[in-house]
Design a protein around this motif. Structure first.
Motif, mmCIF file in Angstrom:
data_model
loop_
_atom_site.group_PDB
_atom_site.id
_atom_site.type_symbol
_atom_site.label_atom_id
_atom_site.label_comp_id
_atom_site.label_asym_id
_atom_site.label_seq_id
_atom_site.Cartn_x
_atom_site.Cartn_y
_atom_site.Cartn_z
ATOM 1 N N GLU A 23 57.479 30.941 44.318
ATOM 2 C CA GLU A 23 56.206 30.839 44.404
ATOM 3 C C GLU A 23 55.892 29.784 45.571
ATOM 4 O OE1 GLU A 23 53.956 31.225 40.671
ATOM 5 O OE2 GLU A 23 53.460 29.298 41.336
ATOM 6 N N GLU A 48 49.754 40.773 45.645
ATOM 7 C CA GLU A 48 49.605 39.357 44.938
ATOM 8 C C GLU A 48 50.388 38.264 45.366
ATOM 9 O OE1 GLU A 48 51.492 38.032 40.755
ATOM 10 O OE2 GLU A 48 50.837 40.123 40.724
ATOM 11 N N SER A 49 51.717 38.676 46.084
ATOM 12 C CA SER A 49 52.539 37.433 46.774
ATOM 13 C C SER A 49 51.529 37.200 48.012
ATOM 14 C CB SER A 49 54.042 37.916 46.995
ATOM 15 O OG SER A 49 54.107 39.195 47.478
ATOM 16 N N ALA A 61 48.496 37.235 48.827
ATOM 17 C CA ALA A 61 47.430 36.331 48.328
ATOM 18 C C ALA A 61 47.845 34.988 48.454
ATOM 19 C CB ALA A 61 46.807 36.735 47.026
ATOM 20 N N GLN A 62 48.987 34.618 47.838
ATOM 21 C CA GLN A 62 49.474 33.449 47.831
ATOM 22 C C GLN A 62 50.064 32.448 49.023
ATOM 23 O OE1 GLN A 62 52.325 32.671 44.447
ATOM 24 N NE2 GLN A 62 52.270 34.707 44.064
#
Ligand code: NAD
Length: 338
Positions: A188, A214-215, A217-218
């Motif tokens: 993460e 999802e990844s 977006a981080q």
């Protein structure tokens, strides 16, 4: 030993011819993929030699067994394309675990520098005598954070190269090596803190689409994504959305999820049916190479040498250190106990 060699390209032949010269290996070169339609070409051969995009599934394994083939020699390191569980007890599978990590790591850096210093655009511009520098501003690697996902042979060579550029390294590996001295972080944190992210882990059920909506977006806005590992590590549609949303600053792809029917062949003059690939290629901040990272003289020579050694080892000793087999839900390397 007679061997049916699928996907033979002109650049494959010299090294294999050289390394089989003093042996009794008799290689039949075929330029076609290994498929249900072409598998018959292996009739009369004890072994088959295949490459990254030859899907060796249950149907192909059964057909190879019916034809009398006993050995599948992969001339690549990745083996996600082979159903090793189904092959157990039917077909012996050998691969080339390492040939030249430098080939892939150096190509990764070449892609990165090409992209961020706009070399691909400069090459085209100056050939047209366009010497304008508008829209050519790049950025420096010195002081930037490189996140490396998968720190095996290739990942570690890339890390050394990046250190030479004065980059800050963040490493992630599912199986960290405590003796490596690598600066490991949770995945993460790699997504969140890296200016550039490079993927070097194998394709498994777990890593499938690890780069997804999802990844992404981080990740930092403007992040540069590099993939010289396996296409399906990235959800290509999510990548495209990330680029359209200006979240992803650039992507350099040597591999693509749906590359099997496209890469390694000349499709110029044809209508490409894959809309996602066509759209990605149309982007000014995307560079695609056709699974080319391995393609150096040194790597081709090493691949041929190790593949021939693998075959001779099985022929002469019935064992091979580079054999892959499925046992108790795990893929193991070496010859299984008889
Ligand atoms: P390697 O086995 O030395 O390293 C892979 C690393 O990934 C290992 O350290 C392993 O612990 C780690 N890993 C395993 N599962 C993981 C997970 N879930 N998350 C994060 N890390 C994980 O392999 P390598 O020689 O460095 O090759 C890396 C990949 O590069 C191969 O899997 C292959 O797909 C690809 N490759 C591409 C080309 C090309 O031409 N583009 C050529 C050779 C290899």
């Amino acid at each position: 030993m007679r061997i049916a060699f699928f996907d033979a390209k002109p650049y494959d032949l010299p090294a294999f011819q050289l390394h089989t010269e003093q042996t009794d290996l008799d290689i039949r070169f075929y330029d076609t993929h290994l498929t249900a339609q072409t598998v018959q070409l292996a009739a009369g051969c004890e072994a088959v030699c295949s490459f990254v995009n030859d899907m060796v599934d249950a149907e192909i394994i059964d057909r190879l067994c019916e034809l009398g083939c006993r050995i599948l020699a992969l001339r690549c390191s990745g083996y996600n394309q082979v159903d090793l569980q189904y092959a157990a007890g039917k077909l012996r599978v050998v691969h080339v675990p390492a040939y030249s990590p430098y080939a892939v790591a150096e190509h990764t850096m070449a892609l990165l520098l090409t992209s961020i210093r706009r070399i691909h655009k400069a090459y085209l511009r100056t050939r047209d005598f366009n010497f304008s520098l508008n829209n050519m501003t790049g950025f420096e690697l010195h002081g930037k954070t490189m996140g490396v996902v998968g720190c095996g042979k290739i990942g570690q060579v890339l890390i050394e190269i990046c250190k030479g550029f004065g980059m800050h390294i963040m490493a992630y590996d599912k199986y960290p090596n405590p003796d490596s001295g690598l600066p490991y972080y949770p995945l993460e944190e790699i997504w969140k803190q890296s200016d550039i992210i490079s993927l070097h882990c194998p394709l498994t059920e777990e890593t499938y689409h690890m780069v997804n909506a999802e990844s992404i977006a981080q990740m930092k806005s403007g992040v540069v994504l590099l993939n010289t590992s396996r296409g399906a590590l990235i959800d290509a549609e999510a990548l495209l959305e990330g680029i359209k949303a200006r979240k992803i600053g650039a992507a350099c792809l040597d591999v693509y999820e749906e590359e099997t029917d496209v890469f390694f062949e000349d499709w110029s003059g044809h209508i490409i049916q894959d809309d996602v690939l066509a759209r990605l290629i149309s982007m000014p901040n995307v560079i695609v190479t056709s699974h080319q990272a391995f393609l150096t003289q040194e790597a081709l020579d090493s691949i041929a040498e190790i593949t021939v050694q693998n075959l001779l080892s099985l022929q002469q000793t019935n064992t091979c250190a580079n054999e892959l087999y499925w046992k108790d839900g795990k893929i193991l390397r070496g010859t299984p106990m008889q």
